[in-house]
Design a protein around this motif. Structure first.
Motif, PDB file in Angstrom:
ATOM      1  N   ARG A  87       0.851  -1.193   0.000  1.00 62.18           N
ATOM      2  CA  ARG A  87       0.000   0.000   0.000  1.00 62.18           C
ATOM      3  C   ARG A  87       0.888   1.244   0.000  1.00 62.18           C
ATOM      4  O   ARG A  87       1.937   1.258   0.653  1.00 62.18           O
ATOM      5  CB  ARG A  87      -0.889   0.003   1.234  1.00 62.18           C
ATOM      6  CG  ARG A  87      -1.939  -1.082   1.268  1.00 62.18           C
ATOM      7  CD  ARG A  87      -2.665  -1.118   2.617  1.00 62.18           C
ATOM      8  NE  ARG A  87      -1.800  -1.618   3.678  1.00 62.18           N
ATOM      9  CZ  ARG A  87      -1.308  -0.887   4.648  1.00 62.18           C
ATOM     10  NH1 ARG A  87      -1.545   0.412   4.703  1.00 62.18           N
ATOM     11  NH2 ARG A  87      -0.545  -1.423   5.579  1.00 62.18           N
ATOM     12  N   PRO A  88       0.501   2.297  -0.701  1.00 58.70           N
ATOM     13  CA  PRO A  88       1.386   3.463  -0.827  1.00 58.70           C
ATOM     14  C   PRO A  88       1.900   4.020   0.491  1.00 58.70           C
ATOM     15  O   PRO A  88       3.087   4.325   0.616  1.00 58.70           O
ATOM     16  CB  PRO A  88       0.515   4.471  -1.587  1.00 58.70           C
ATOM     17  CG  PRO A  88      -0.367   3.614  -2.434  1.00 58.70           C
ATOM     18  CD  PRO A  88      -0.687   2.424  -1.583  1.00 58.70           C
ATOM     19  N   LYS A  89       1.030   4.155   1.506  1.00 59.37           N
ATOM     20  CA  LYS A  89       1.498   4.714   2.774  1.00 59.37           C
ATOM     21  C   LYS A  89       2.462   3.765   3.477  1.00 59.37           C
ATOM     22  O   LYS A  89       3.419   4.204   4.115  1.00 59.37           O
ATOM     23  CB  LYS A  89       0.314   5.049   3.679  1.00 59.37           C
ATOM     24  CG  LYS A  89      -0.502   6.234   3.183  1.00 59.37           C
ATOM     25  CD  LYS A  89      -1.602   6.607   4.162  1.00 59.37           C
ATOM     26  CE  LYS A  89      -2.381   7.824   3.676  1.00 59.37           C
ATOM     27  NZ  LYS A  89      -3.471   8.196   4.606  1.00 59.37           N
ATOM     28  N   ALA A  90       2.219   2.467   3.343  1.00 61.25           N
ATOM     29  CA  ALA A  90       3.149   1.495   3.924  1.00 61.25           C
ATOM     30  C   ALA A  90       4.463   1.488   3.156  1.00 61.25           C
ATOM     31  O   ALA A  90       5.532   1.293   3.737  1.00 61.25           O
ATOM     32  CB  ALA A  90       2.530   0.103   3.918  1.00 61.25           C
ATOM     33  N   ALA A  91       4.388   1.710   1.839  1.00 58.16           N
ATOM     34  CA  ALA A  91       5.600   1.712   1.019  1.00 58.16           C
ATOM     35  C   ALA A  91       6.569   2.790   1.472  1.00 58.16           C
ATOM     36  O   ALA A  91       7.786   2.593   1.430  1.00 58.16           O
ATOM     37  CB  ALA A  91       5.236   1.902  -0.450  1.00 58.16           C
ATOM     38  N   ARG A  92       6.056   3.947   1.873  1.00 59.47           N
ATOM     39  CA  ARG A  92       6.949   5.002   2.355  1.00 59.47           C
ATOM     40  C   ARG A  92       7.760   4.500   3.542  1.00 59.47           C
ATOM     41  O   ARG A  92       8.981   4.671   3.586  1.00 59.47           O
ATOM     42  CB  ARG A  92       6.154   6.243   2.754  1.00 59.47           C
ATOM     43  CG  ARG A  92       7.038   7.302   3.408  1.00 59.47           C
ATOM     44  CD  ARG A  92       6.292   8.535   3.823  1.00 59.47           C
ATOM     45  NE  ARG A  92       7.208   9.484   4.447  1.00 59.47           N
ATOM     46  CZ  ARG A  92       6.873  10.704   4.838  1.00 59.47           C
ATOM     47  NH1 ARG A  92       5.639  11.132   4.681  1.00 59.47           N
ATOM     48  NH2 ARG A  92       7.763  11.500   5.390  1.00 59.47           N
ATOM     49  N   ARG A  93       7.083   3.884   4.500  1.00 60.73           N
ATOM     50  CA  ARG A  93       7.793   3.393   5.689  1.00 60.73           C
ATOM     51  C   ARG A  93       8.792   2.302   5.321  1.00 60.73           C
ATOM     52  O   ARG A  93       9.912   2.267   5.843  1.00 60.73           O
ATOM     53  CB  ARG A  93       6.782   2.883   6.716  1.00 60.73           C
ATOM     54  CG  ARG A  93       5.888   3.966   7.280  1.00 60.73           C
ATOM     55  CD  ARG A  93       5.063   3.460   8.442  1.00 60.73           C
ATOM     56  NE  ARG A  93       4.048   2.514   8.034  1.00 60.73           N
ATOM     57  CZ  ARG A  93       2.817   2.852   7.677  1.00 60.73           C
ATOM     58  NH1 ARG A  93       2.463   4.127   7.651  1.00 60.73           N
ATOM     59  NH2 ARG A  93       1.932   1.936   7.335  1.00 60.73           N
ATOM     60  N   ILE A  94       8.394   1.400   4.414  1.00 61.70           N
ATOM     61  CA  ILE A  94       9.262   0.284   4.071  1.00 61.70           C
ATOM     62  C   ILE A  94      10.483   0.753   3.278  1.00 61.70           C
ATOM     63  O   ILE A  94      11.604   0.296   3.514  1.00 61.70           O
ATOM     64  CB  ILE A  94       8.476  -0.785   3.298  1.00 61.70           C
ATOM     65  CG1 ILE A  94       7.389  -1.382   4.199  1.00 61.70           C
ATOM     66  CG2 ILE A  94       9.400  -1.887   2.801  1.00 61.70           C
ATOM     67  CD1 ILE A  94       6.395  -2.254   3.466  1.00 61.70           C
ATOM     68  N   CYS A  95      10.284   1.674   2.334  1.00 62.90           N
ATOM     69  CA  CYS A  95      11.416   2.187   1.554  1.00 62.90           C
ATOM     70  C   CYS A  95      12.386   2.941   2.464  1.00 62.90           C
ATOM     71  O   CYS A  95      13.605   2.831   2.316  1.00 62.90           O
ATOM     72  CB  CYS A  95      10.928   3.089   0.433  1.00 62.90           C
ATOM     73  SG  CYS A  95      10.086   2.217  -0.901  1.00 62.90           S
ATOM     74  N   ARG A  96      11.851   3.716   3.392  1.00 61.27           N
ATOM     75  CA  ARG A  96      12.715   4.416   4.348  1.00 61.27           C
ATOM     76  C   ARG A  96      13.483   3.407   5.200  1.00 61.27           C
ATOM     77  O   ARG A  96      14.686   3.556   5.429  1.00 61.27           O
ATOM     78  CB  ARG A  96      11.866   5.337   5.223  1.00 61.27           C
ATOM     79  CG  ARG A  96      12.665   6.204   6.194  1.00 61.27           C
ATOM     80  CD  ARG A  96      11.746   7.169   6.899  1.00 61.27           C
ATOM     81  NE  ARG A  96      10.665   6.466   7.586  1.00 61.27           N
ATOM     82  CZ  ARG A  96       9.495   7.022   7.915  1.00 61.27           C
ATOM     83  NH1 ARG A  96       9.235   8.265   7.574  1.00 61.27           N
ATOM     84  NH2 ARG A  96       8.587   6.314   8.548  1.00 61.27           N
ATOM     85  N   THR A  97      12.787   2.360   5.656  1.00 62.16           N
ATOM     86  CA  THR A  97      13.437   1.320   6.462  1.00 62.16           C
ATOM     87  C   THR A  97      14.514   0.598   5.653  1.00 62.16           C
ATOM     88  O   THR A  97      15.574   0.268   6.183  1.00 62.16           O
ATOM     89  CB  THR A  97      12.387   0.316   6.968  1.00 62.16           C
ATOM     90  OG1 THR A  97      11.474   0.998   7.831  1.00 62.16           O
ATOM     91  CG2 THR A  97      13.038  -0.828   7.730  1.00 62.16           C
ATOM     92  N   ALA A  98      14.243   0.348   4.373  1.00 59.04           N
ATOM     93  CA  ALA A  98      15.234  -0.320   3.521  1.00 59.04           C
ATOM     94  C   ALA A  98      16.534   0.468   3.485  1.00 59.04           C
ATOM     95  O   ALA A  98      17.631  -0.106   3.573  1.00 59.04           O
ATOM     96  CB  ALA A  98      14.676  -0.500   2.108  1.00 59.04           C
TER      97      ALA A  98
END
Length: 236
Positions: A86-97
């Protein structure tokens, strides 16, 4: 922000830089920087070091005595292949990556990925780059993960994935797999599915390409919880 990222072209031969963008606003309004303060800085794609706040006002911040001589933190030897969240989750995951030092991120389509996700402005390559910057600044890193976007599952898995797996651990995170995640420093390709999991056809295709299933146990986690948990298990 634990490190201020600077583009190499922003730094003059005299070791100064002038900031007028969101970094200036963050330094002034969030960190409350004053002339004479020392900052940790890094050159994007290069070394880390320090700088002095020479002057700051409402419009700009001037840095001086910029010296970068320290290597950034080492990357994890990991390629993460992630069904587009999901787009909002993607922000958190990309930042975490970026925070955790992933070398390469592949965002992949799958049957349970909503088609509308691909049109979200939150998932443009420019926005994903912003998320990576946030992660680097948090972790004190300067080297961006490389990004690959694959909107067609079957051609990617059949034509590209087998070559990516050569000489690496090839792990498919799946809650119903038999093997538990184990730590190692071996170069790894890790595949993580969407919230509802990969469908059986997709799991079969991934296994045919050379992936082996691993599990974190009986609990089924959200993707943004599963990714850091998997990395902690695989690279303790």
């Amino acid at each position: 922000m634990n490190l201020l990222l600077l583009e190499p072209g922003e730094v003059t031969p005299e070791g100064t830089a002038l900031l007028r963008d969101q970094r200036h606003r963050h330094l002034r309004k969030v960190l409350g920087c004053q002339p004479g303060d020392t900052l940790k800085v890094g050159l994007l794609g290069g070394l880390c070091g320090s700088a002095i706040v020479d002057a700051t006002d409402e419009n700009q911040t001037r840095l001086s005595q910029i010296v970068c001589q320290q290597a950034p933190p080492a990357k994890l030897p990991l390629t993460l292949i992630l069904a587009l969240p999901r787009p909002k989750a993607a922000r958190r995951i990309c930042r975490t990556a970026a925070e955790l030092g992933i070398e390469h991120l592949v965002l992949l389509n799958s049957y349970r990925v909503e088609k509308s996700y691909w049109q979200s402005p939150l998932l443009s390559e420019a926005r994903i780059l912003e998320y990576f910057y946030e992660g680097l600044e948090q972790a004190g890193d300067t080297v961006l993960p490389t990004l690959q976007i694959e909107k067609r599952f079957k051609p990617f898995v059949e034509d590209q994935l087998p070559a990516m797996l050569t000489g690496k651990r090839a792990l498919l995170a799946h809650p119903y797999a038999a093997e538990s995640a184990q730590g190692s420093d071996t170069p790894t390709v890790l595949v993580v599915g969407p919230e509802g999991g990969f469908i059986p056809y997709e799991i079969d295709k991934l296994c045919e390409a050379g992936m082996s299933g691993i599990t974190l146990g009986e609990r089924i986690l959200r993707v943004e919880s599963a990714v850091p948990t998997l990395l902690a298990k695989l690279f303790p």
